[in-house]
Design a protein around this motif. Sequence first.
Motif, short mmCIF file in Angstrom:
data_model
loop_
_atom_site.label_atom_id
_atom_site.label_comp_id
_atom_site.label_asym_id
_atom_site.label_seq_id
_atom_site.Cartn_x
_atom_site.Cartn_y
_atom_site.Cartn_z
N UNK A 46 0.83 -1.20 0.00
CA UNK A 46 0.00 0.00 0.00
C UNK A 46 0.87 1.26 0.00
N UNK A 47 1.93 1.25 0.82
CA UNK A 47 2.85 2.40 0.81
C UNK A 47 3.51 2.56 -0.55
N UNK A 52 3.95 5.50 -5.67
CA UNK A 52 3.93 5.53 -7.13
C UNK A 52 2.90 6.53 -7.65
N UNK A 53 1.73 6.59 -7.02
CA UNK A 53 0.71 7.56 -7.44
C UNK A 53 1.22 8.98 -7.23
N UNK A 54 1.82 9.23 -6.07
CA UNK A 54 2.36 10.57 -5.80
C UNK A 54 3.46 10.91 -6.80
N UNK A 55 4.32 9.96 -7.12
CA UNK A 55 5.40 10.22 -8.08
C UNK A 55 4.85 10.51 -9.47
N UNK A 56 3.84 9.78 -9.89
CA UNK A 56 3.28 9.99 -11.23
C UNK A 56 2.59 11.35 -11.31
N UNK A 57 1.75 11.65 -10.32
CA UNK A 57 1.04 12.93 -10.33
C UNK A 57 2.02 14.08 -10.14
#
Length: 74
Positions: A46-47, A52-57
């Motif tokens: 989950x972390x 990954x979501x934070x890095x992509x956005x």
Amino acid sequence: MTMAEYEETISPRAELARARGLAAPYIPGGRDPNPEQGLRDERRYMRLLIAMVVAIVGGGFALSILYVLVTGGN
């Protein structure tokens, strides 16, 4: 009825299945031999997913800001 079928019929799983009204002595899933390890793995994944979501956005924002700075907003 063979001995294996009889043992399957009297198993705790079969008893639980009958108590739930299921026709077959099988309940999908099972007993996790090490649930603590599974929960640790889930938290780690989950972390990783959130990172990954934070890095992509964040990468999208950073690239768009860099583009605006380089091109002057044209």
